[in-house]
Design a protein around this motif. Structure first.
Motif, mmCIF file in Angstrom:
data_model
loop_
_atom_site.group_PDB
_atom_site.id
_atom_site.type_symbol
_atom_site.label_atom_id
_atom_site.label_comp_id
_atom_site.label_asym_id
_atom_site.label_seq_id
_atom_site.Cartn_x
_atom_site.Cartn_y
_atom_site.Cartn_z
ATOM 1 N N SER A 60 1.073 -0.958 -0.510
ATOM 2 C CA SER A 60 -0.011 -0.068 0.501
ATOM 3 C C SER A 60 0.721 1.626 -0.342
ATOM 4 C CB SER A 60 -0.311 0.025 1.070
ATOM 5 O OG SER A 60 -1.398 -1.230 1.781
ATOM 6 N N ASN A 61 1.770 1.134 0.016
ATOM 7 C CA ASN A 61 2.553 2.281 0.694
ATOM 8 C C ASN A 61 4.261 2.150 1.081
ATOM 9 O OD1 ASN A 61 2.823 3.125 3.696
ATOM 10 N ND2 ASN A 61 0.560 3.158 3.456
ATOM 11 N N GLY A 62 4.922 2.956 0.721
ATOM 12 C CA GLY A 62 6.432 2.836 1.644
ATOM 13 C C GLY A 62 6.917 2.664 2.470
ATOM 14 N N SER A 63 6.296 2.965 3.615
ATOM 15 C CA SER A 63 5.832 3.089 5.180
ATOM 16 C C SER A 63 5.962 1.415 5.244
ATOM 17 C CB SER A 63 5.290 3.707 5.645
ATOM 18 O OG SER A 63 5.710 5.021 5.343
ATOM 19 N N VAL A 64 5.233 0.920 4.610
ATOM 20 C CA VAL A 64 4.767 -0.388 5.174
ATOM 21 C C VAL A 64 5.552 -1.459 4.863
ATOM 22 C CG1 VAL A 64 1.941 0.428 6.007
ATOM 23 C CG2 VAL A 64 2.077 -0.794 3.254
ATOM 24 N N THR A 87 16.648 10.642 8.476
ATOM 25 C CA THR A 87 15.379 9.929 7.860
ATOM 26 C C THR A 87 14.334 10.752 7.773
ATOM 27 O OG1 THR A 87 14.780 8.167 6.655
ATOM 28 C CG2 THR A 87 15.570 8.072 8.781
ATOM 29 N N ILE A 88 13.291 9.792 6.998
ATOM 30 C CA ILE A 88 11.879 10.168 7.496
ATOM 31 C C ILE A 88 11.563 8.579 8.345
ATOM 32 C CG2 ILE A 88 11.058 7.900 6.017
ATOM 33 C CD1 ILE A 88 8.928 9.805 4.601
ATOM 34 N N ILE A 89 10.236 9.633 9.536
ATOM 35 C CA ILE A 89 9.895 8.412 10.440
ATOM 36 C C ILE A 89 9.576 7.133 10.316
ATOM 37 C CG2 ILE A 89 7.619 8.953 10.306
ATOM 38 C CD1 ILE A 89 9.400 9.633 13.798
ATOM 39 N N GLU A 158 17.123 -2.173 2.474
ATOM 40 C CA GLU A 158 17.919 -0.699 1.521
ATOM 41 C C GLU A 158 16.688 -0.151 1.665
ATOM 42 O OE1 GLU A 158 18.981 -1.964 -2.453
ATOM 43 O OE2 GLU A 158 19.539 0.547 -2.954
ATOM 44 N N ASP A 159 16.696 1.406 1.908
ATOM 45 C CA ASP A 159 15.187 1.830 1.872
ATOM 46 C C ASP A 159 15.447 2.707 1.087
ATOM 47 O OD1 ASP A 159 12.794 3.770 1.276
ATOM 48 O OD2 ASP A 159 13.095 4.609 3.615
ATOM 49 N N ALA A 160 15.040 2.663 -0.694
ATOM 50 C CA ALA A 160 15.221 3.152 -2.377
ATOM 51 C C ALA A 160 13.549 3.857 -2.139
ATOM 52 C CB ALA A 160 15.648 2.028 -2.775
ATOM 53 N N ALA A 161 13.363 4.262 -1.664
ATOM 54 C CA ALA A 161 12.490 5.196 -1.725
ATOM 55 C C ALA A 161 11.876 6.489 -2.617
ATOM 56 C CB ALA A 161 11.688 5.576 -0.690
ATOM 57 N N GLU A 162 13.398 6.773 -2.815
ATOM 58 C CA GLU A 162 13.539 8.430 -3.570
ATOM 59 C C GLU A 162 14.830 8.260 -5.124
ATOM 60 O OE1 GLU A 162 15.479 10.759 -0.639
ATOM 61 O OE2 GLU A 162 13.497 10.755 0.566
ATOM 62 N N MET A 163 15.037 6.799 -4.674
ATOM 63 C CA MET A 163 15.577 6.254 -5.695
ATOM 64 C C MET A 163 15.564 5.549 -7.142
ATOM 65 S SD MET A 163 18.828 7.556 -5.229
ATOM 66 C CE MET A 163 17.699 8.413 -3.415
ATOM 67 N N PHE A 182 10.417 0.574 -1.966
ATOM 68 C CA PHE A 182 10.477 1.732 -2.812
ATOM 69 C C PHE A 182 8.763 2.031 -2.408
ATOM 70 C CE2 PHE A 182 13.317 -0.509 -5.099
ATOM 71 C CZ PHE A 182 13.839 0.337 -5.639
ATOM 72 N N SER A 183 9.081 3.102 -2.621
ATOM 73 C CA SER A 183 7.774 4.318 -2.448
ATOM 74 C C SER A 183 6.787 4.963 -3.991
ATOM 75 C CB SER A 183 7.421 5.804 -1.582
ATOM 76 O OG SER A 183 6.659 6.565 -1.371
ATOM 77 N N PHE A 184 5.894 5.041 -3.846
ATOM 78 C CA PHE A 184 4.747 5.323 -4.737
ATOM 79 C C PHE A 184 4.643 6.506 -5.248
ATOM 80 C CE2 PHE A 184 5.768 0.953 -6.197
ATOM 81 C CZ PHE A 184 6.345 0.753 -7.550
ATOM 82 N N ASN A 187 5.651 12.550 -4.969
ATOM 83 C CA ASN A 187 6.678 13.470 -5.376
ATOM 84 C C ASN A 187 7.441 12.864 -5.630
ATOM 85 O OD1 ASN A 187 7.170 12.479 -2.373
ATOM 86 N ND2 ASN A 187 7.416 14.080 -1.362
ATOM 87 N N LYS A 188 8.059 10.884 -5.864
ATOM 88 C CA LYS A 188 8.741 10.185 -5.599
ATOM 89 C C LYS A 188 8.783 10.341 -7.609
ATOM 90 C CE LYS A 188 8.394 8.131 -1.901
ATOM 91 N NZ LYS A 188 9.254 9.025 -0.128
ATOM 92 N N HIS A 189 9.944 9.343 -8.104
ATOM 93 C CA HIS A 189 9.954 9.431 -9.535
ATOM 94 C C HIS A 189 9.040 8.895 -9.980
ATOM 95 C CE1 HIS A 189 13.926 11.289 -7.579
ATOM 96 N NE2 HIS A 189 14.039 11.720 -9.938
HETATM 97 C C1 LIG Z 1 8.643 8.788 1.033
HETATM 98 C C2 LIG Z 1 9.289 8.026 1.535
HETATM 99 C C3 LIG Z 1 9.033 6.542 2.690
HETATM 100 C C4 LIG Z 1 7.972 6.534 3.122
HETATM 101 O O1 LIG Z 1 6.901 6.240 1.515
HETATM 102 P P1 LIG Z 1 5.338 6.245 1.766
HETATM 103 O O2 LIG Z 1 4.947 5.461 0.610
HETATM 104 O O3 LIG Z 1 5.452 7.872 1.870
HETATM 105 O O4 LIG Z 1 4.990 5.906 2.788
HETATM 106 C C5 LIG Z 1 9.534 6.174 3.317
HETATM 107 N N1 LIG Z 1 11.661 6.245 3.594
HETATM 108 C C6 LIG Z 1 11.518 7.029 2.440
HETATM 109 C C7 LIG Z 1 13.094 7.372 2.529
HETATM 110 C C8 LIG Z 1 10.638 8.351 2.127
HETATM 111 O O5 LIG Z 1 11.710 9.360 1.256
#
Ligand SMILES: *Cc1c(COP(=O)(O)O)cnc(C)c1O
Length: 381
Positions: A60-64, A87-89, A158-163, A182-184, A187-189
């Motif tokens: 569902s999202n990058g956090s989960v 980093t993000i929470i 590896e948190d590649a949410a922004e990569m 990853f996150s979608f 604001n991500k790519h």
């Molecule tokens: C955006 C982001 C997340 C969280 O992704 P969501 O889809 O907004 O939950 C996690 N880690 C990093 C580094 C992010 O930039």
């Protein structure tokens, strides 16, 4: 300048001008709108290929994605996970929710990424994993990090949410370590509205993530559960948008680099500000966002500067606030008395200006000019 070009410039607007509508219409016409539906498998498969991974599990999202990854790895009570303070929470939250302890390292002042050299001194007998989080467009220096992890028998997340589309020494971000996420978010790519992805080469981990994503149903006896999972499922509608976005990833990365370089052309050489590095020895910046860090010598902080930008019609956002300064973690008794001076300075002096994929060159020019105007006025005070 005409009235239209003076309109407020939002900090992010996604670009949805490819096959998004076409694929969404296919969902509507066919009735496949839940997590069942052909686009989900297809998106997972193409995404896995793109980052050289065997498995991709859409959530569902990058956090989960981080929550599921941590639990799938078996990280829990008594375990320590090393991650950047800056980093993000979501990163620290996933560790804490699993019952494990987050252990912080400071950032490199130039790349804003975790300072890999500070990791080793944080390793204890309880350390289970290192969470590498790539920040704002440049990857973490993965080679020494992976070596260290191997030497100490540590798992790497590896948190590649922004990569999306970024590489480290030629290999895709999202292909490093045991598991990557990853996150979608828009604001991500690439975006699916909300959405996330877990990728791994490990069959067992992939199976664990699929199960955790879907309430840990077991095929033998539906509605009988041996373990608690979540509903982190990803819909066919999200996958439809994701497929259309993925088709354009290379184009988007090229565009983001062009935008970042345009900003740097306007702003480079200006006294009192630090800009994103255009490249390191292992990667070229893909400018997830275009960050600016103010020198303390200017006598103002990011909060003041952002207010000025806002008043003059330029959208903006603060940088991350470090984990050791989060009230929620302080209340839990975490990070008492700890200091990470680089992260603290980035949080207070850093912000980013409009960086979305829909941003036009004339808007970039205006954002840069307004930024320079404010700095000019400051130097006259
Ligand atoms: C955006 C982001 C997340 C969280 O992704 P969501 O889809 O907004 O939950 C996690 N880690 C990093 C580094 C992010 O930039």
């Amino acid at each position: 300048m005409n009235v239209e070009s003076e309109a407020f410039i939002p900090v992010n607007e996604p670009l949805l001008t490819g096959n998004e509508k076409r694929y969404l219409n296919e969902c509507i016409d066919s009735g496949w709108i839940s997590s069942e539906g052909p686009f989900v498998d297809k998106f997972e498969q193409l995404f896995a290929e793109r980052v050289n991974r065997k498995h991709a599990i859409a959530v569902s999202n990058g956090s989960v994605a981080l929550d599921a990854a941590i639990v799938a790895l078996g990280i829990g009570e008594g375990d320590e996970v090393i991650l950047p303070a800056f980093t993000i929470i979501s990163c620290a939250a996933a560790i804490v929710r699993a019952g494990a302890t987050p252990v912080l390292v400071d950032s490199d002042p130039v790349t804003w990424n975790m300072d890999v050299e500070q990791i080793e001194e944080k390793i204890t007998l309880n350390t289970k994993a290192i969470m590498a989080v790539h920040i704002y467009g440049l990857p973490v220096d993965m080679k020494p990090l992976l070596k260290l992890a191997e030497r100490h028998g540590l798992t790497v997340i590896e948190d590649a949410a922004e990569m999306h589309g970024q590489t480290y020494n030629g290999n895709p971000c999202g292909s490093f370590g045991d598991i990557s996420t990853f996150s979608f978010y828009p604001n991500k790519h690439i975006t699916t509205g909300e959405g996330g992805m877990i990728v791994t080469d490990d069959d067992h981990l992939a199976e664990r993530c699929r199960s955790l994503r879907n309430l840990c149903f077991v095929p033998e006896q539906r509605f009988v559960h041996h373990e608690l999972g979540w509903n982190f499922r990803f819909t066919n509608l999200q996958a439809a948008v994701g497929l259309a976005q993925l088709e354009r990833l290379d184009e988007f990365v090229t565009l983001k680099r062009k935008m970042g370089n345009q900003y740097t052309d306007y702003l480079a050489g200006t006294n009192g500000i630090a800009l994103p590095l255009q490249h390191t020895s292992y990667a070229r910046n893909i400018y997830w966002v275009y960050g600016i860090v103010l020198d303390e010598s200017l006598g103002v902080d990011a909060k003041w500067f952002m207010q000025q930008l806002q008043t003059r019609g330029i959208g903006n956002r603060p940088f991350f606030w470090p984990m050791h300064e989060q009230p929620v973690f302080k209340k839990m008794g975490l990070f008492g008395g700890e200091h990470y001076p680089v992260a603290e300075r980035l949080a207070r002096q850093g912000f980013y200006i409009p960086s979305g994929l829909s941003l036009q060159p004339v808007q970039i020019q205006r954002c840069a000019e307004v930024t320079l105007d404010i700095l000019d006025e400051l130097s006259l005070r």
